[in-house]
Each structure stands twice: as C-alpha cells, then as structure tokens.
Design an enzyme around this catalytic site. Structure first.
Site, PDB file in Angstrom:
ATOM      1  N   ASP A 138       0.786  -1.206   0.034  1.00 17.47           N
ATOM      2  CA  ASP A 138      -0.112   0.000  -0.030  1.00 17.47           C
ATOM      3  C   ASP A 138       0.939   1.379   0.023  1.00 17.47           C
ATOM      4  OD1 ASP A 138      -2.479   1.522   0.054  1.00 17.47           O
ATOM      5  OD2 ASP A 138      -2.417   1.502   2.351  1.00 17.47           O
ATOM      6  N   GLY A 176      -8.799   5.621   2.416  1.00 15.25           N
ATOM      7  CA  GLY A 176      -9.369   6.380   3.361  1.00 15.25           C
ATOM      8  C   GLY A 176     -10.790   6.019   3.805  1.00 15.25           C
ATOM      9  N   GLY A 177     -11.154   4.606   3.583  1.00 14.95           N
ATOM     10  CA  GLY A 177     -12.485   4.222   4.011  1.00 14.95           C
ATOM     11  C   GLY A 177     -13.124   4.251   5.529  1.00 14.95           C
TER      12      GLY A 177
END
Length: 287
Positions: A82, A209-210
């Site tokens: 990520d 950014g959930g």
C-alpha cells in the site's frame, strides 16, 4: 488461495461490488482479516502500508506468512503493498513475492506519475503481479488538512492515466482523507465525480481512506463504481479497543489469551465492512 488483485477486481467491476483491503502489519492482524473473510465467504486483500513494511515487518518476513495463511484458507487472498513511493522498494516487494503493489506517484505531475507507474506496471505484469495506480491527492486528517476540491481526481486525467499506464486498478480522490476524523465528522463524497470517472474509464476503482466514511457513503461509492475499499484506522482502532476492554475486565489475563481475544473481537469490524462492500458470499477461484 494466494492470488493477485487483478481477477478479483475485474469480477467486482463486472458485478458491481467491492473487495475490502485491510491494513495489516504482522501475523495476528493478517490472520484476523483472513479469518473474517472466511466467515463471510469473501475474497480479501491484505494491505501492508509501506512505512510498516520498512519499520516493522519487511517483505521477506511478511510474504511467507501471508502466503501460508492464504494457502490454508478457503478464500482468495491477495497481498498488496500500500502506497509504495520509491521504485526500489516496490521492485523489492514484487521480487519478494507480493501478489500486488500500489504505485503512489501522485505527488508528481501527471506525466511523471504516468511514467513511473507504467514502468512499474510493465515490470510487475511480467511477473504476474497486479498494479494499482493513483491519480488525485488525498488530504490528511493530522493538522486538519482535509481533501479540498482542487485535490480531487480530474475525470479526463483519470482516463488518460488509466489508458497510458496499463494498470489493473485506479485509486481516485472523491472526498476521503487518511487518518481518524474528528468525532462526529463524516466526509462528503463527490458521487457525481465518481460516476464520471467510471463512465470514462470503466476501470476497477479504488477508495482510499475508507475508515470513518460512514455507511451511506460506502454503500453509494460501491453502487456507483468503487471496487476496492481500503480501511486502516478503523481496524487498528478495533484491535486497540478490544484489547483495552479485555484488559479492563481481566487485567491479569495471559498475553496469549489477550491476543486471541483481540483477534476474535476485531474480526467483527472486518466482517461489517465486508457486508457494506457487497463481497460477502462472492468468493471464487480468482487464480
């Protein structure tokens, strides 16, 4: 089963659902996420944030752990780097066995972003590794710097970026920020922008950014084209809160039992997001 993200996200794109990508950093967090996916019969992506990879559990350590967990699992599991920003680290992650990588060159201008992302995609695809790229910029909650309109993804640039890089998934900015939001704050998603990006690219789209985005935002983002949802802070908070509650009830608990209890409790948060994503019951052989 250990797989790349490519076929997972192609299926999610074709069938209008999303797959959860949960940030992990060790055996315990990865095992929790995979067990939650098994309980929901859902494909899952284990995300390893670049900084955690560099400071806590390097690729030579984490890859064999996740691969073995995946091989023992009843669901398809991808391991994704990520926010990889340096070419050397991304290449090493690929060479060490990550099944997917995210190239974050969004700090550069469009042409340089395309150039770096395309180079990595070519290298990765030759080795069966899928690639996510990013266009647009997310804000950071720290210091109150939230995503502003000028940081959102431009739909026309998104189309150009996706076509020229050859990536498998496209991360976009439509209103989320990294980090924990202040209490009571829910971000406002630009759903019309999402619709336009999907129309122009028809690509598997990624929401970073959930955490803390709110149920309705998540459901609408999936409805209108998001196929991968990244959650980090909410999962880390769930682990912390579970450990704190267990220690409050039993301050003398054995450390082994504490960790087992923490894994069990925090898995419920992962299952909650799997439910919102629409991936429950969607596991297939994505080899």
């Amino acid at each position: 089963m250990y797989v790349s993200m490519k076929n997972m996200l192609c299926d999610a794109n074709a069938n209008n659902y999303a797959i959860m990508a949960i940030n992990c950093f060790n055996l315990e967090t990865a095992r929790t996420v995979i067990r939650a996916a098994e309980a929901s019969n859902a494909p899952i992506i284990v995300n390893i944030f670049k900084d955690h990879l560099l400071t806590h559990c390097d690729s030579e350590l984490i890859v064999p752990i996740v691969k073995k967990l995946a091989e023992r699992s009843s669901v398809s599991v991808a391991l994704n780097l990520d926010h990889g920003q340096e070419k050397d680290y991304i290449i090493k992650a690929i060479d060490d066995g990550f099944s997917s990588v995210m190239v974050d060159a969004s700090r550069f201008g469009l042409e340089e972003n395309i150039k770096m992302t395309a180079e990595i995609a070519k290298y990765a695809h030759a080795r069966g590794v899928s690639v996510e790229g990013e266009i647009g910029c997310l804000g950071a909650v720290d210091g109150g710097e939230f995503t502003q309109n000028e940081m959102y993804t431009d739909p026309k640039q998104a189309k150009e970026f996706f076509e020229k890089t050859g990536i498998d998934a496209l991360a976009i900015s439509i209103g989320t920020s990294h980090g924990n939001y202040p209490e009571g704050m829910v971000p406002k998603f630009d759903i019309e922008r999402l619709k336009e990006i999907k129309r122009l690219t028809n690509a598997p789209l990624v929401l970073h950014g959930g955490s803390g985005s709110g149920r309705e935002n998540i459901l609408n983002s999936v409805k209108f084209g998001i196929n991968k949802i990244n959650v980090g802070c909410d999962f880390m908070n769930a682990n912390r809160n579970a450990a704190a509650e267990i220690l409050k009830e039993n301050p003398d608990i054995n450390y082994f039992d504490l960790i087992e209890g923490t894994e069990r409790e925090s898995a419920e948060l992962v299952r909650y997001y799997i439910g919102l994503s629409g991936s429950e019951g969607k596991n297939k052989n994505f080899k």
